[in-house]
Design a protein around this motif. Structure first.
Motif, PDB file in Angstrom:
ATOM      1  N   ALA A 185       0.834  -1.204   0.000  1.00  0.00           N
ATOM      2  CA  ALA A 185       0.000   0.000   0.000  1.00  0.00           C
ATOM      3  C   ALA A 185       0.870   1.256   0.000  1.00  0.00           C
ATOM      4  O   ALA A 185       0.580   2.221  -0.708  1.00  0.00           O
ATOM      5  N   GLU A 186       1.925   1.251   0.788  1.00  0.00           N
ATOM      6  CA  GLU A 186       2.830   2.402   0.817  1.00  0.00           C
ATOM      7  C   GLU A 186       3.518   2.603  -0.531  1.00  0.00           C
ATOM      8  O   GLU A 186       3.666   3.729  -1.002  1.00  0.00           O
ATOM      9  N   MET A 187       3.919   1.500  -1.169  1.00  0.00           N
ATOM     10  CA  MET A 187       4.558   1.594  -2.488  1.00  0.00           C
ATOM     11  C   MET A 187       3.584   2.154  -3.517  1.00  0.00           C
ATOM     12  O   MET A 187       3.945   3.010  -4.328  1.00  0.00           O
ATOM     13  N   LYS A 188       2.348   1.694  -3.481  1.00  0.00           N
ATOM     14  CA  LYS A 188       1.333   2.192  -4.408  1.00  0.00           C
ATOM     15  C   LYS A 188       1.085   3.678  -4.167  1.00  0.00           C
ATOM     16  O   LYS A 188       0.924   4.456  -5.111  1.00  0.00           O
ATOM     17  N   TYR A 189       1.032   4.076  -2.898  1.00  0.00           N
ATOM     18  CA  TYR A 189       0.830   5.483  -2.556  1.00  0.00           C
ATOM     19  C   TYR A 189       1.946   6.337  -3.152  1.00  0.00           C
ATOM     20  O   TYR A 189       1.691   7.362  -3.778  1.00  0.00           O
ATOM     21  N   ARG A 190       3.191   5.914  -2.942  1.00  0.00           N
ATOM     22  CA  ARG A 190       4.330   6.676  -3.475  1.00  0.00           C
ATOM     23  C   ARG A 190       4.264   6.770  -4.998  1.00  0.00           C
ATOM     24  O   ARG A 190       4.520   7.824  -5.579  1.00  0.00           O
ATOM     25  N   LEU A 191       3.906   5.670  -5.658  1.00  0.00           N
ATOM     26  CA  LEU A 191       3.808   5.669  -7.121  1.00  0.00           C
ATOM     27  C   LEU A 191       2.708   6.605  -7.591  1.00  0.00           C
ATOM     28  O   LEU A 191       2.902   7.387  -8.533  1.00  0.00           O
ATOM     29  N   LEU A 192       1.545   6.558  -6.954  1.00  0.00           N
ATOM     30  CA  LEU A 192       0.440   7.451  -7.333  1.00  0.00           C
ATOM     31  C   LEU A 192       0.825   8.916  -7.104  1.00  0.00           C
ATOM     32  O   LEU A 192       0.501   9.788  -7.909  1.00  0.00           O
ATOM     33  N   LYS A 193       1.506   9.175  -5.997  1.00  0.00           N
ATOM     34  CA  LYS A 193       1.938  10.546  -5.687  1.00  0.00           C
ATOM     35  C   LYS A 193       2.930  11.036  -6.750  1.00  0.00           C
ATOM     36  O   LYS A 193       2.844  12.160  -7.233  1.00  0.00           O
ATOM     37  N   LYS A 194       3.874  10.166  -7.120  1.00  0.00           N
ATOM     38  CA  LYS A 194       4.875  10.509  -8.133  1.00  0.00           C
ATOM     39  C   LYS A 194       4.209  10.804  -9.482  1.00  0.00           C
ATOM     40  O   LYS A 194       4.629  11.699 -10.204  1.00  0.00           O
ATOM     41  N   LYS A 195       3.145  10.061  -9.795  1.00  0.00           N
ATOM     42  CA  LYS A 195       2.426  10.253 -11.058  1.00  0.00           C
ATOM     43  C   LYS A 195       1.478  11.450 -11.003  1.00  0.00           C
ATOM     44  O   LYS A 195       0.825  11.769 -11.982  1.00  0.00           O
ATOM     45  N   GLY A 196       1.357  12.079  -9.827  1.00  0.00           N
ATOM     46  CA  GLY A 196       0.468  13.234  -9.682  1.00  0.00           C
ATOM     47  C   GLY A 196      -0.994  12.865  -9.623  1.00  0.00           C
ATOM     48  O   GLY A 196      -1.853  13.688  -9.918  1.00  0.00           O
ATOM     49  N   ARG A 197      -1.292  11.628  -9.232  1.00  0.00           N
ATOM     50  CA  ARG A 197      -2.682  11.185  -9.172  1.00  0.00           C
ATOM     51  C   ARG A 197      -3.255  11.270  -7.769  1.00  0.00           C
ATOM     52  O   ARG A 197      -4.316  10.734  -7.481  1.00  0.00           O
ATOM     53  N   LEU A 198      -2.529  11.936  -6.865  1.00  0.00           N
ATOM     54  CA  LEU A 198      -3.025  12.150  -5.495  1.00  0.00           C
ATOM     55  C   LEU A 198      -3.121  13.613  -5.211  1.00  0.00           C
ATOM     56  O   LEU A 198      -2.408  14.414  -5.716  1.00  0.00           O
TER      57      LEU A 198
END
Length: 71
Positions: free
Chosen positions: A58-71
């Motif tokens: 979940a933390e990895m997915k969060y970081r990836l979404l944040k990096k992609k600007g989807r958060l």
């Protein structure tokens, strides 16, 4: 033998939230009716957390979404 990428897509309830009219639900006890719709959520946006490995995913997915600007 069929390749997995040729299989029909299937979905399951990720249990995020439900919206329904209470009166019919209280009367029938059914959440799924002929008027039921769905919101399709990408695999990247949902994570079942049952153990520490799930939490790390979940933390990895969060970081990836944040990096992609989807958060």
């Amino acid at each position: 033998m069929m390749r997995s990428q040729d299989l029909e897509e299937i979905y399951h309830d990720c249990g995020q939230f439900y919206m329904l009219r209470t009166e019919p639900f209280l009367h029938t006890g059914k959440m799924v009716t002929g008027n039921t719709g769905a919101l399709v959520i990408s695999e990247l946006e949902v994570q079942d957390i049952d153990n520490e490995t799930d939490w790390e995913l979940a933390e990895m997915k969060y970081r990836l979404l944040k990096k992609k600007g989807r958060l």
